[in-house]
Write a protein that holds these residues in place. Sequence first.
Motif, short mmCIF file in Angstrom:
data_model
loop_
_atom_site.label_atom_id
_atom_site.label_comp_id
_atom_site.label_asym_id
_atom_site.label_seq_id
_atom_site.Cartn_x
_atom_site.Cartn_y
_atom_site.Cartn_z
N LEU A 50 0.82 -1.21 0.00
CA LEU A 50 0.00 0.00 0.00
C LEU A 50 0.86 1.26 0.00
CD1 LEU A 50 -2.96 0.94 0.14
CD2 LEU A 50 -2.74 0.99 2.63
N VAL A 51 2.02 1.19 0.65
CA VAL A 51 2.94 2.33 0.67
C VAL A 51 3.40 2.67 -0.74
CG1 VAL A 51 5.27 3.03 1.35
CG2 VAL A 51 3.73 2.06 3.04
N THR A 52 3.87 1.68 -1.47
CA THR A 52 4.36 1.94 -2.82
C THR A 52 3.22 2.32 -3.77
OG1 THR A 52 4.23 -0.44 -3.29
CG2 THR A 52 6.34 0.43 -2.55
N GLN A 53 2.05 1.74 -3.59
CA GLN A 53 0.92 2.08 -4.43
C GLN A 53 0.41 3.49 -4.16
OE1 GLN A 53 -2.14 -0.92 -4.18
NE2 GLN A 53 -1.22 -2.09 -5.84
N SER A 54 0.76 4.03 -3.00
CA SER A 54 0.35 5.40 -2.66
C SER A 54 1.34 6.43 -3.20
CB SER A 54 0.22 5.56 -1.15
OG SER A 54 -0.76 4.68 -0.64
N GLY A 55 2.40 5.97 -3.86
CA GLY A 55 3.37 6.88 -4.45
C GLY A 55 4.58 7.17 -3.59
N LEU A 56 4.69 6.52 -2.43
CA LEU A 56 5.84 6.74 -1.57
C LEU A 56 6.97 5.78 -1.92
CD1 LEU A 56 3.93 7.04 1.85
CD2 LEU A 56 4.83 8.91 0.46
N ASP A 57 8.20 6.14 -1.57
CA ASP A 57 9.35 5.28 -1.83
C ASP A 57 9.27 4.02 -0.99
OD1 ASP A 57 10.45 7.07 -3.65
OD2 ASP A 57 11.49 8.19 -2.07
N TRP A 58 9.89 2.94 -1.47
CA TRP A 58 9.79 1.64 -0.80
C TRP A 58 10.38 1.67 0.61
CZ3 TRP A 58 14.02 -0.86 1.08
CH2 TRP A 58 15.27 -0.43 0.60
N TRP A 59 11.45 2.47 0.81
CA TRP A 59 12.11 2.48 2.11
C TRP A 59 11.24 3.13 3.18
CZ3 TRP A 59 12.35 7.44 3.68
CH2 TRP A 59 12.44 8.44 2.70
N TRP A 60 10.21 3.86 2.77
CA TRP A 60 9.33 4.52 3.73
C TRP A 60 8.60 3.49 4.58
CZ3 TRP A 60 4.50 5.37 5.62
CH2 TRP A 60 4.25 6.60 6.24
N ALA A 61 8.26 2.34 3.99
CA ALA A 61 7.54 1.30 4.73
C ALA A 61 8.39 0.73 5.86
CB ALA A 61 7.10 0.19 3.78
N GLY A 62 9.64 0.37 5.56
CA GLY A 62 10.52 -0.17 6.58
C GLY A 62 10.85 0.84 7.67
N LEU A 63 11.04 2.10 7.27
CA LEU A 63 11.35 3.15 8.24
C LEU A 63 10.16 3.39 9.18
CD1 LEU A 63 13.50 5.25 9.08
CD2 LEU A 63 12.35 6.88 7.56
N SER A 64 8.96 3.41 8.61
CA SER A 64 7.76 3.60 9.42
C SER A 64 7.55 2.42 10.37
CB SER A 64 6.54 3.76 8.52
OG SER A 64 5.35 3.78 9.26
N ALA A 65 7.74 1.20 9.85
CA ALA A 65 7.53 0.01 10.69
C ALA A 65 8.53 -0.06 11.83
CB ALA A 65 7.62 -1.24 9.83
#
Length: 249
Positions: A50-65
Motif C-alpha cells: 500500500l505504501v508503494t501504491q500510494s506513491g511513496l518510496d519503498w524504504w518509507w515502509a521499513g522506516l515507518s515500521a
Amino acid sequence: MDITPVAIDDRSRPTPAPVPSTRSEAHAALKDSAGVGLGFLPLGLAFGALVTQSGLDWWWAGLSAALVFGGSFEFLLIGMVTASAPLAAIAVSALLVNLRHVFYTLSFPLHRVSGRLGKAYSTYAMCDEAYALTTGEQARTWPGRRILRLQFFLHLYWAGSSTAGALLGSLIPDSVTGLDFALTALFTVLALDAVRDLRGDVPTPVLAALSALAARLLFPGQMLLAAFTLFTAALLARHLTTSLKHRHA
C-alpha cells in the motif's frame, strides 16, 4: 563419644529451580511469537504494498515500521503523508489512535523487565498482540527477558514483512484494491479469539459491541476514543453493580 560422620541424603534437600539459559529463553520467545508473526506477515506485506501504491518510496515502509511501529496508525499515516497533512494533525491523530495503550499499562507486566533501557524499549514496543500474549494465564511466570525478546521478534516480523511488501509492491497491478482492509480482518480474528477465551461471559462482548455502535452514531469523527471511553465506563458500572449486589446478598 562417637564422632563418626553421618551421611546426609541429598535427596531430602529441595532442588533449586533451574535457571533458563539465554538460548532457551530466546527459543521460547520465538515460539511464543510465531503464531502472531504469521498473522503479521500478510498484514505487513499489504502495508508495504500500500505504501508503494500510494506513491511513496519503498524504504518509507521499513522506516515507518521500525520507528513508528503503530499498526493501525501506520495505515492512517499513509493517507496523511500523501495528503501533506500538518504535523500537528498527525501528532493528535497518533495520540487518539494509540490512547488505548494507557489502559494496557494497568496490567502489562512491565515490572518484570529490568533496566531503564529494557523498560523504555518494552514501553515503546508494546502493541496489541504483545499485550494479549504477555497478560494471559500462561505468561504469568515469564521473566522480563522473555517478554523483551517476544516484543523484539514481533517488531522484527512487522518491519521485515513491511519492507518485503514494499519491495514486492511494484509487482502488484494497480487494479488490486482492498489491501488496507487487512488490518480490519486481523482485528476481527483477534476479537473472535478473545470472545472464545471469555468462556461464556456474554455481557462483555455485548457491552463492547454496544459501545462501538454508540460511538459510531454519536461521535463518528472520534469513534475509537469514544468507544474505548464508553466501554471502560460500562465495565466500571458493571463492576460496581456486581459489588453492590454481593454486599446486599
